[in-house]
Scaffold this motif. Structure first.
Motif, PDB file in Angstrom:
ATOM      1  N   ILE A  55     -43.735   5.611  31.497  1.00 52.55           N
ATOM      2  CA  ILE A  55     -44.789   6.554  31.074  1.00 52.55           C
ATOM      3  C   ILE A  55     -44.369   7.987  31.362  1.00 52.55           C
ATOM      4  O   ILE A  55     -44.627   8.906  30.567  1.00 52.55           O
ATOM      5  CB  ILE A  55     -46.108   6.212  31.792  1.00 52.55           C
ATOM      6  N   THR A  56     -43.688   8.168  32.529  1.00 47.09           N
ATOM      7  CA  THR A  56     -43.197   9.526  32.831  1.00 47.09           C
ATOM      8  C   THR A  56     -42.220   9.986  31.768  1.00 47.09           C
ATOM      9  O   THR A  56     -42.238  11.156  31.327  1.00 47.09           O
ATOM     10  CB  THR A  56     -42.531   9.528  34.218  1.00 47.09           C
ATOM     11  N   GLY A  57     -41.350   9.083  31.320  1.00 51.75           N
ATOM     12  CA  GLY A  57     -40.416   9.431  30.241  1.00 51.75           C
ATOM     13  C   GLY A  57     -41.147   9.790  28.953  1.00 51.75           C
ATOM     14  O   GLY A  57     -40.761  10.743  28.246  1.00 51.75           O
ATOM     15  N   ASP A  58     -42.191   8.992  28.649  1.00 49.78           N
ATOM     16  CA  ASP A  58     -42.962   9.284  27.433  1.00 49.78           C
ATOM     17  C   ASP A  58     -43.643  10.644  27.533  1.00 49.78           C
ATOM     18  O   ASP A  58     -43.649  11.435  26.568  1.00 49.78           O
ATOM     19  CB  ASP A  58     -44.002   8.188  27.216  1.00 49.78           C
ATOM     20  N   ILE A  59     -44.241  10.934  28.683  1.00 48.10           N
ATOM     21  CA  ILE A  59     -44.915  12.234  28.863  1.00 48.10           C
ATOM     22  C   ILE A  59     -43.902  13.365  28.764  1.00 48.10           C
ATOM     23  O   ILE A  59     -44.162  14.413  28.142  1.00 48.10           O
ATOM     24  CB  ILE A  59     -45.643  12.260  30.222  1.00 48.10           C
ATOM     25  N   ASP A  60     -42.713  13.150  29.388  1.00 48.11           N
ATOM     26  CA  ASP A  60     -41.671  14.188  29.305  1.00 48.11           C
ATOM     27  C   ASP A  60     -41.230  14.403  27.863  1.00 48.11           C
ATOM     28  O   ASP A  60     -41.000  15.559  27.426  1.00 48.11           O
ATOM     29  CB  ASP A  60     -40.476  13.776  30.175  1.00 48.11           C
ATOM     30  N   ALA A  61     -41.083  13.304  27.124  1.00 45.03           N
ATOM     31  CA  ALA A  61     -40.663  13.439  25.723  1.00 45.03           C
ATOM     32  C   ALA A  61     -41.688  14.229  24.910  1.00 45.03           C
ATOM     33  O   ALA A  61     -41.344  15.134  24.134  1.00 45.03           O
ATOM     34  CB  ALA A  61     -40.446  12.057  25.116  1.00 45.03           C
ATOM     35  N   VAL A  62     -42.991  13.899  25.084  1.00 41.30           N
ATOM     36  CA  VAL A  62     -44.046  14.623  24.352  1.00 41.30           C
ATOM     37  C   VAL A  62     -44.086  16.083  24.794  1.00 41.30           C
ATOM     38  O   VAL A  62     -44.229  17.002  23.976  1.00 41.30           O
ATOM     39  CB  VAL A  62     -45.406  13.940  24.586  1.00 41.30           C
TER      40      VAL A  62
END
Length: 679
Positions: A138-145
């Protein structure tokens, strides 16, 4: 036969009385009267001897009664104590069996709690791993967004002339997000993103930013939910861990207490069993002693009956003889038949002293006192000589009585010493057996302690090796993970650089506007056809490194769990064996104490036996000569008294026939006296 012996005693004693005149003035009393007086004296002597025998018999019977009652009471008490000991051993055996069952039950319950706690730990590790995976994802997804929104924000702040450039910068991030989370988008949001990615003209960037912001909000909500679930699961695990840990500790305490009770019961049972053996041995010794006392008492009863019967017959015979000799008709008859003795009394007085002196001198071969008496008979008058004879006879009688008393003391001392020696020997043998048993127990416990100590050392060694291996494996894991993550950073940097260039919407087509007269210009500048293949390979490598990292993390967790299980089991086994070592050391200390006590008791018994042996040796030194020569000395002393009596008879004027008759009577009396002395 008894009547004949009684009549013979009458005639013999009559001759003895005739030969035992102690006065030269014969007309002051008749010989028969002296015989009667002598018979009366014999009757009194028999009565006195009977009283002495009765006193001796009463004392012996008292001894019999006391010993039989005491030993009987001791045996009865020992039997009662033996019953109590056996009942106690039965109770302890039941208690030990119950404790074994309770220990097994407590250990089963403890094992179940440990298994439940292990399961909870495994589940907690699994939940925590899933939480970390979800958090990373989820941290990766938030960073990507956030990166995509940042690209739009930077471009938007530069003015509208750069709109096309901003779209090209953000498009790779949007493409990555769309590929991964297309299924989370609503249909209208999906169309907006697809239009943006297809570089359709007129596609609004604000709509794309809105879709991305919505995704970020969803990811943030997912992160909060994952964190809340983790906190809840962690709280539940801590509660369960605390409860199970408390139950396990309570189980350990209960097991240790039960084991201590079991050890105490086993120790007490062993002591009671040894006490049973000692008590049975004591009962056997008391029974043997009682049997010996009963035998001696029975022999004494039979001897008392025989002596009483014989003395009664002898008393009857003497009474009849007195009645016969002391009647009026007997006095008249004896007055006539014995009157001639008075006529010849004074004529032989001159040579009686000489003959008496010769008799005494003959008996004086081995006694200086008798030699002195023979010399005195030649020098002094008859009165002094007879007085000296009486004194010597009294001295000889006293010596005989003293030796009889000493002989009785020796017999009693030998018997008491033998009884004490037998009792002490049984005590020493029992203590020696106990010492040997305790010594064997100590040796066995020492071997068990050495074995347990070696086992504990081996367990600790294995735990240390496992810890070293775990540290080495963890170090290798950390190195691999660091290398993988560093590789991922480098790959992402390379991918970002390539993406910033190749992911632009379209490269500016630079045309050649060369002068007709000029030479040919550049060819058209186009994308490298291999760029997307290279970037795809980089992405695949990134996925592979991420998979390797995840696989390494799972392997590390599994190895750590296995190590923790091994460490826990090893620690538990070590603690259990150390507790057993403590129990064994306590048992060994108690056994060593019992061994020392038994050895000291045995040494005390041996010292007592040595004292008894020394006392016995002293008894032999003082008694052996007397016991061996008792009969000979009694007979020799009696011969001396007979010689003195014969000399007195000669001095008193007795004839050879009278002396012979007196010697026959004296022989009977002497035999009776010696027999009584021997008895």
């Amino acid at each position: 036969m008894q009547a004949i012996r009684a009549m013979l005693a009458v005639f013999v004693l009559t001759g003895v009385a005739e030969a035992s005149k102690i006065s030269l003035d014969l007309d002051k009393g008749r010989p028969v009267s002296k015989v009667v007086n002598l018979l009366k004296g014999m009757a009194q002597q028999l009565e006195k001897e009977g009283e002495e025998d009765e006193k001796t018999y009463d004392e012996f019977k008292c001894w019999c009664k006391t010993n039989l009652e005491e030993k009987g009471k001791a045996v009865e008490e020992a039997q009662a104590h033996l019953t109590e000991l056996k009942e106690r051993v039965t109770v302890l055996a039941a208690k030990k069996k119950r404790l074994v069952s309770e220990i097994e039950k407590a250990e089963d319950e403890k094992a179940k709690n440990e298994a439940a706690l292990d399961t909870a730990n495994h589940l907690r590790n699994q939940q925590n791993g899933e939480y970390n995976d979800d958090k990373t994802r989820i941290t990766g997804d938030i960073d990507a967004v956030s990166n995509a929104l940042s690209a739009f924000a930077v471009a938007g702040g530069s003015g509208g002339s750069f709109l096309q450039s901003s779209s090209a910068t953000a498009r790779p991030f949007v493409q990555q997000i769309f590929d991964k989370h297309e299924d989370r988008l609503r249909d209208e949001d999906r169309e907006v993103v697809q239009a943006f990615l297809q570089e359709e003209s007129g596609s609004p960037t604000d709509a794309v930013v809105g879709v991305l912001s919505g995704l970020k909000d969803e990811f943030t909500a997912d992160m909060k939910k994952v964190q809340d679930d983790e906190d809840k699961q962690l709280g539940q695990f801590k509660e369960l861990d605390a409860a199970k840990t408390a139950e396990i500790q309570a189980g350990i305490t209960l097991i240790e207490d039960k084991k201590m009770q079991k050890a105490d019961a086993a120790e007490e049972a062993a002591m009671k069993k040894q006490e049973i053996k000692d008590t049975e041995a004591s009962i056997g010794g008391d029974a043997e002693f009682t049997k010996e006392v009963e035998k001696q008492c029975g022999e004494m009863d039979a001897e008392w009956d025989e002596r009483s019967k014989t003395r009664a017959e002898e008393t009857t015979a003497i009474s009849k003889a007195i009645a016969t000799l002391d009647s009026e008709s007997s006095h008249d008859l004896f007055g006539k038949s014995l009157s001639f003795i008075q006529e010849s009394t004074q004529s032989g007085a001159s040579d009686r002293a000489k003959r008496a002196s010769e008799v005494v001198a003959q008996a004086a071969k081995n006694d200086a006192r008798m030699k002195g008496l023979a010399m005195q008979m030649k020098l002094d008058n008859f009165g002094k000589v007879k007085k000296a004879m009486d004194e010597m006879t009294a001295a000889l009688k006293k010596e005989s009585a003293d030796e009889v008393e000493q002989r009785d003391f020796c017999i009693k001392s030998f018997r008491e010493n033998q009884m004490a020696t037998d009792d002490e020997t049984r005590e020493k043998n029992g203590l020696a057996t106990k010492e040997a048993t305790m010594k064997s127990t100590v040796a066995q416990l020492k071997k068990e302690l050495e074995s347990l100590t070696d086992q504990v050392a081996e367990l600790k060694k294995q735990l240390q090796l496992a810890s070293q291996n775990r540290e080495k494996e963890n170090s290798e894991f950390q190195t691999v993970i660091a290398e993988q993550r560093q590789t991922q950073v480098l790959l992402k940097q390379a991918l970002d650089v390539l993406g910033q260039f190749y992911n632009k919407g379209a490269l500016v087509q630079i045309k050649n506007h060369a002068n007709p007269k000029a030479p040919g210009g550049f060819k058209d500048y186009k994308k490298n056809g291999q760029s997307f293949g290279v970037m795809g390979m980089i992405r695949q490598i990134l996925k592979d490194t991420a998979a390797m990292e995840a696989e390494g993390t799972r392997a590390e967790k599994s190895a750590q769990g296995a190590y923790e299980d091994f460490a826990k089991e090893t620690t538990s086994s070590t603690e259990e064996k150390e507790a057993m070592i403590g129990d064994k050391k306590e048992e060994k200390a108690k056994a060593e104490k019992a061994e020392v006590e038994a050895r000291k008791g045995k040494e005390g018994s041996e010292a007592e036996l040595a004292n008894l042996a020394d006392a016995l040796a002293k008894f032999h030194d003082s008694c052996d000569f007397l016991m061996k020569n008792f009969d000979t000395r009694m007979e020799a002393r009696q011969d001396e008294m007979d010689s003195i009596e014969k000399a007195k008879q000669i001095l008193s004027g007795a004839t050879f026939a009278e002396i012979q008759l007196s010697e026959a009577g004296s022989a009977y009396c002497d035999t009776t006296i010696i027999r009584i002395a021997r008895e």
